[in-house]
Write a protein that holds these residues in place. Sequence first.
Motif, PDB file in Angstrom:
ATOM      1  N   ASN A 258       0.736 -29.948  47.600  1.00 14.47           N
ATOM      2  CA  ASN A 258      -0.654 -29.523  47.381  1.00 14.47           C
ATOM      3  C   ASN A 258      -1.421 -30.440  46.427  1.00 14.47           C
ATOM      4  OD1 ASN A 258      -0.118 -27.400  49.042  1.00 14.47           O
ATOM      5  ND2 ASN A 258      -0.235 -25.815  47.485  1.00 14.47           N
ATOM      6  N   SER A 259      -2.069 -31.432  47.011  1.00 12.09           N
ATOM      7  CA  SER A 259      -2.992 -32.294  46.262  1.00 12.09           C
ATOM      8  C   SER A 259      -2.328 -33.067  45.143  1.00 12.09           C
ATOM      9  CB  SER A 259      -4.158 -31.459  45.700  1.00 12.09           C
ATOM     10  OG  SER A 259      -4.845 -30.787  46.735  1.00 12.09           O
ATOM     11  N   VAL A 260      -1.057 -33.373  45.273  1.00 14.25           N
ATOM     12  CA  VAL A 260      -0.437 -34.317  44.352  1.00 14.25           C
ATOM     13  C   VAL A 260      -0.904 -35.716  44.757  1.00 14.25           C
ATOM     14  CG1 VAL A 260       1.726 -35.339  43.598  1.00 14.25           C
ATOM     15  CG2 VAL A 260       1.533 -32.858  43.825  1.00 14.25           C
ATOM     16  N   THR A 261      -1.494 -36.437  43.814  1.00 11.04           N
ATOM     17  CA  THR A 261      -2.021 -37.766  44.105  1.00 11.04           C
ATOM     18  C   THR A 261      -1.498 -38.775  43.091  1.00 11.04           C
ATOM     19  OG1 THR A 261      -3.999 -37.410  42.745  1.00 11.04           O
ATOM     20  CG2 THR A 261      -4.126 -36.774  45.072  1.00 11.04           C
ATOM     21  N   ASP A 262      -1.565 -40.044  43.492  1.00 11.22           N
ATOM     22  CA  ASP A 262      -1.193 -41.152  42.608  1.00 11.22           C
ATOM     23  C   ASP A 262       0.201 -40.938  42.033  1.00 11.22           C
ATOM     24  OD1 ASP A 262      -1.327 -43.479  41.172  1.00 11.22           O
ATOM     25  OD2 ASP A 262      -2.516 -42.629  39.536  1.00 11.22           O
ATOM     26  N   PHE A 263       1.176 -40.904  42.922  1.00 15.15           N
ATOM     27  CA  PHE A 263       2.549 -40.658  42.492  1.00 15.15           C
ATOM     28  C   PHE A 263       3.450 -41.832  42.861  1.00 15.15           C
ATOM     29  CE2 PHE A 263       2.258 -38.968  46.778  1.00 15.15           C
ATOM     30  CZ  PHE A 263       3.421 -39.414  47.392  1.00 15.15           C
ATOM     31  N   LYS A 264       4.499 -42.002  42.088  1.00 22.51           N
ATOM     32  CA  LYS A 264       5.501 -43.031  42.353  1.00 22.51           C
ATOM     33  C   LYS A 264       6.885 -42.379  42.264  1.00 22.51           C
ATOM     34  CE  LYS A 264       2.767 -46.860  40.443  1.00 22.51           C
ATOM     35  NZ  LYS A 264       1.567 -46.054  40.095  1.00 22.51           N
ATOM     36  N   VAL A 265       7.665 -42.517  43.322  1.00 23.81           N
ATOM     37  CA  VAL A 265       9.035 -42.017  43.367  1.00 23.81           C
ATOM     38  C   VAL A 265       9.925 -43.227  43.570  1.00 23.81           C
ATOM     39  CG1 VAL A 265      10.639 -40.508  44.587  1.00 23.81           C
ATOM     40  CG2 VAL A 265       8.270 -39.786  44.262  1.00 23.81           C
ATOM     41  N   ILE A 266      10.624 -43.631  42.504  1.00 20.78           N
ATOM     42  CA  ILE A 266      11.259 -44.954  42.469  1.00 20.78           C
ATOM     43  C   ILE A 266      12.725 -44.840  42.048  1.00 20.78           C
ATOM     44  CG2 ILE A 266      11.168 -47.254  41.428  1.00 20.78           C
ATOM     45  CD1 ILE A 266       8.220 -46.691  40.746  1.00 20.78           C
ATOM     46  N   ASN A 267      13.593 -45.415  42.848  1.00 21.59           N
ATOM     47  CA  ASN A 267      14.988 -45.637  42.458  1.00 21.59           C
ATOM     48  C   ASN A 267      15.737 -44.344  42.104  1.00 21.59           C
ATOM     49  OD1 ASN A 267      17.023 -47.631  42.197  1.00 21.59           O
ATOM     50  ND2 ASN A 267      16.912 -47.464  39.971  1.00 21.59           N
TER      51      ASN A 267
ATOM     52  N   ALA B 253       6.660 -30.395  42.002  1.00 17.81           N
ATOM     53  CA  ALA B 253       5.333 -30.562  41.416  1.00 17.81           C
ATOM     54  C   ALA B 253       4.270 -30.016  42.363  1.00 17.81           C
ATOM     55  CB  ALA B 253       5.051 -32.020  41.118  1.00 17.81           C
ATOM     56  N   ILE B 254       3.273 -29.326  41.816  1.00 18.21           N
ATOM     57  CA  ILE B 254       2.168 -28.768  42.590  1.00 18.21           C
ATOM     58  C   ILE B 254       0.854 -29.173  41.936  1.00 18.21           C
ATOM     59  CG2 ILE B 254       1.069 -26.645  43.403  1.00 18.21           C
ATOM     60  CD1 ILE B 254       3.752 -25.284  43.360  1.00 18.21           C
ATOM     61  N   SER B 255      -0.102 -29.631  42.737  1.00 16.04           N
ATOM     62  CA  SER B 255      -1.482 -29.867  42.288  1.00 16.04           C
ATOM     63  C   SER B 255      -1.541 -30.681  41.003  1.00 16.04           C
ATOM     64  CB  SER B 255      -2.198 -28.519  42.104  1.00 16.04           C
ATOM     65  OG  SER B 255      -2.190 -27.776  43.295  1.00 16.04           O
ATOM     66  N   SER B 256      -0.855 -31.801  40.988  1.00 13.43           N
ATOM     67  CA  SER B 256      -0.806 -32.655  39.805  1.00 13.43           C
ATOM     68  C   SER B 256      -1.050 -34.100  40.217  1.00 13.43           C
ATOM     69  CB  SER B 256       0.547 -32.512  39.104  1.00 13.43           C
ATOM     70  OG  SER B 256       0.755 -31.163  38.676  1.00 13.43           O
ATOM     71  N   ASN B 257      -1.267 -34.948  39.229  1.00 16.41           N
ATOM     72  CA  ASN B 257      -1.537 -36.347  39.552  1.00 16.41           C
ATOM     73  C   ASN B 257      -0.972 -37.269  38.478  1.00 16.41           C
ATOM     74  OD1 ASN B 257      -3.979 -35.354  37.903  1.00 16.41           O
ATOM     75  ND2 ASN B 257      -4.254 -37.566  37.863  1.00 16.41           N
TER      76      ASN B 257
ATOM     77  N   SER C   4      -1.113 -37.676  48.557  1.00 11.23           N
ATOM     78  CA  SER C   4      -1.787 -38.905  48.969  1.00 11.23           C
ATOM     79  C   SER C   4      -1.631 -39.983  47.910  1.00 11.23           C
ATOM     80  CB  SER C   4      -3.276 -38.643  49.231  1.00 11.23           C
ATOM     81  OG  SER C   4      -3.917 -38.169  48.058  1.00 11.23           O
ATOM     82  N   TYR C   5      -1.795 -41.228  48.374  1.00  7.46           N
ATOM     83  CA  TYR C   5      -1.762 -42.397  47.503  1.00  7.46           C
ATOM     84  C   TYR C   5      -0.472 -42.440  46.669  1.00  7.46           C
ATOM     85  CZ  TYR C   5      -6.573 -42.689  48.986  1.00  7.46           C
ATOM     86  OH  TYR C   5      -7.697 -42.774  49.775  1.00  7.46           O
ATOM     87  N   GLY C   6       0.631 -42.477  47.396  1.00  3.43           N
ATOM     88  CA  GLY C   6       1.925 -42.510  46.743  1.00  3.43           C
ATOM     89  C   GLY C   6       2.731 -43.731  47.099  1.00  3.43           C
ATOM     90  N   ILE C   7       3.757 -43.976  46.307  1.00  2.00           N
ATOM     91  CA  ILE C   7       4.735 -45.025  46.560  1.00  2.00           C
ATOM     92  C   ILE C   7       6.121 -44.390  46.503  1.00  2.00           C
ATOM     93  CG2 ILE C   7       5.786 -47.124  45.650  1.00  2.00           C
ATOM     94  CD1 ILE C   7       3.022 -47.883  44.556  1.00  2.00           C
TER      95      ILE C   7
ATOM     96  N   CYS D  19       0.736 -35.865  54.578  1.00  2.00           N
ATOM     97  CA  CYS D  19       0.839 -36.917  53.572  1.00  2.00           C
ATOM     98  C   CYS D  19       0.064 -38.142  54.072  1.00  2.00           C
ATOM     99  CB  CYS D  19       2.301 -37.254  53.327  1.00  2.00           C
ATOM    100  SG  CYS D  19       2.579 -38.573  52.141  1.00  2.00           S
ATOM    101  N   THR D  20      -0.802 -38.704  53.224  1.00  2.00           N
ATOM    102  CA  THR D  20      -1.638 -39.815  53.643  1.00  2.00           C
ATOM    103  C   THR D  20      -1.570 -40.966  52.644  1.00  2.00           C
ATOM    104  OG1 THR D  20      -3.582 -38.891  52.533  1.00  2.00           O
ATOM    105  CG2 THR D  20      -3.236 -38.262  54.826  1.00  2.00           C
ATOM    106  N   ASN D  21      -1.815 -42.154  53.175  1.00  2.00           N
ATOM    107  CA  ASN D  21      -1.958 -43.358  52.352  1.00  2.00           C
ATOM    108  C   ASN D  21      -0.791 -43.562  51.390  1.00  2.00           C
ATOM    109  OD1 ASN D  21      -4.761 -44.199  53.228  1.00  2.00           O
ATOM    110  ND2 ASN D  21      -5.180 -42.125  52.474  1.00  2.00           N
ATOM    111  N   THR D  22       0.394 -43.467  51.924  1.00  2.00           N
ATOM    112  CA  THR D  22       1.613 -43.597  51.121  1.00  2.00           C
ATOM    113  C   THR D  22       2.493 -44.698  51.704  1.00  2.00           C
ATOM    114  OG1 THR D  22       1.551 -41.317  50.340  1.00  2.00           O
ATOM    115  CG2 THR D  22       3.705 -42.374  50.401  1.00  2.00           C
ATOM    116  N   ASN D  23       3.078 -45.478  50.832  1.00  2.00           N
ATOM    117  CA  ASN D  23       4.005 -46.536  51.236  1.00  2.00           C
ATOM    118  C   ASN D  23       5.438 -46.058  51.060  1.00  2.00           C
ATOM    119  OD1 ASN D  23       1.845 -48.189  51.733  1.00  2.00           O
ATOM    120  ND2 ASN D  23       2.063 -49.400  49.866  1.00  2.00           N
TER     121      ASN D  23
END
Length: 631
Positions: free
Chosen positions: A455-464, A431-435, A481-484, A507-511
């Motif tokens: 590249n500017s992928v934000t608000d993402f969740k990668v789970i299980n 994924a590129i430049s998506s949210n 940024s802002y990922g889980i 990568c910033t603000n990711t758990n």
Amino acid sequence: MRNITKKNLKVLIIILILLSTASITLVLTEISAEDSSANLYPNKNLSSDERLYITNDDDLAGNSSSGTGEPESPYIIENYDIETTEYYGIYITGTTKYFTIRNCTLEAFGSGICIDNVADGTATIYNNTCTGSGHGIRISDTTYVNITENICNDNSDGIFLEFSPYTIVTNNTCAYQANGVYVEGSAHSIFSLNKFYSNTQHGIWTKSANTTLIENMCWGNTQYGIYVDNADNCKVIDNECYSNGYYGIYIKYSVDTTVNFNYIHDNSRRGIYLQGGADNSIINNTLYYNRWEGINNELAARTIIVNNTLTKDGFDISAPGDLAVYDELNVENNTVNDKPLGFFRDLIDATISGDFYGQIIMAYCSNISISNVHIMDTSRALIFRYCNSINITNNDFNANNYGSIYFTHSSSIFIQNNTCSNNRNYGGIYAISSNDIIIKDNFASNNQFGIYLLNSVTDFKVINNTLFGNSWYNSRFQGTSYGIITNNSIAFGTGGSSATGTILYSCTNTNVTYNIFHANYAYALYVDSASANNVIHHNTFTENGGTSSQAYDEGTNNIWYDTITLEGNYWSDWSELGNYTIDGAARSNDTYPLEEPLIIIISEYHGELNYILFAVPVMYVGLRIKRKKKK
């Protein structure tokens, strides 16, 4: 669109050649008539420092073995064997009479044969061998030259044309040099039935408008078979380009160029690559197993892509970020592995299910569901550009050339329960430049990467997800940024020192929590210097590579434990005393490493595998986890 058959198109090209070269044809007829008497003239051997230098008609007559210099009886220069350290082997300039250079063997420092500014249509170069020179044959400031049945090998360039329009180049062999042919400022030249192979750059590189390339063979060149560079109104017809290091045919920033009836196969990257430009057509081509894509239209406006047949291959069709530009593309009747190409623009509220399409490409589509689809042996199975509200569930996208799922400039994407494995280049989900992305419960193995968000992928969740055996890295998050990232099994990165489990790069603000990192060849988790404010805890690290630790951190303010529970991660190589020190310039520590792993490992996973590939952690143990207090 007017339908022009292959037969009719070739007839038109042949008529063009005949009409534009009538006088040259007469010269070639004369050459053929005299071939039987060629042995009447002895072979002329010059010493290593000699060369043939002709500057006027008298010189031309004096160095010829026969002929009168008239169109029907050209002067014949033949049977020379020249090996010289001088710049030219044979150099002719300033002449007005007709002449033919034939049956010579030449090697010189600059050019074996150089024709410079002679009268239009008077020069023919036939059946010579030019090796070991800067240019085998060089034509400058001369019109209507005929170059036929020569061998130009082991030079810097085989045939070099500059400012010499209407040149005819037929039945030549050019190999083992930088370029087989290099053409600049030589409009309306025609290249037919040549063999250009094993050159370190390109088979043919033309920067001249109105060039015609027909029935040439270009193979084994390090970069491109045919390279049309900023040259408008060119025709590339009925050529075979294969086993080139980059692309079979590359059309760059050109307008109104036709690429028809070519056979393009087994190139290491792309078959036909159209970059920029406008009003070009790619019609009736056959492509087979080009390693990245068969046909790639990148940012080229008003392109016609019609009636192409691709096998073990695929398309990528991109345009500037405007739906109107996509609407100007004509993409019809193309097939991928004997199935239709699914190319959709501005599709809304649709469901695609089953195996009808050989590949699916979408632009400006929304509210789309794709499920129970099986796509393999194409470039990328699914491509999305400028789309939103896309659900991709329960599909198999395996053994493709360039990856499984790709999306850019898109939002609200849900990807679940897909298998994305054994892709030959790149990887599973990209994924590129998506949210607003959720990637959940997918299986990606034996790619170059499993998941790559860039590249500017934000608000993402990668789970299980289960990611294992990917050779570059199992997952990478770059400029995000802002990922889980949680509850994933990330194991067996296999590609040597570069095979990292997960990379956080800018990568910033990711758990990063509750993941299992097992037996990755290099570091299980690598955090670069531009990554900041990430929180990493309750992960299990077992038997991963690295230097002094299984993870690396050179970023800023990354925390390796839960600040509320004061619990960190489990490390199989922890000494059970004090902190666990993380390699890297950040000098980070897991202050509260766990004494026991959160999950036990069993030996079984995916039903489609006929042998056990690795041990996947799947259930919690009934143990109370004790946190290790800092000593």
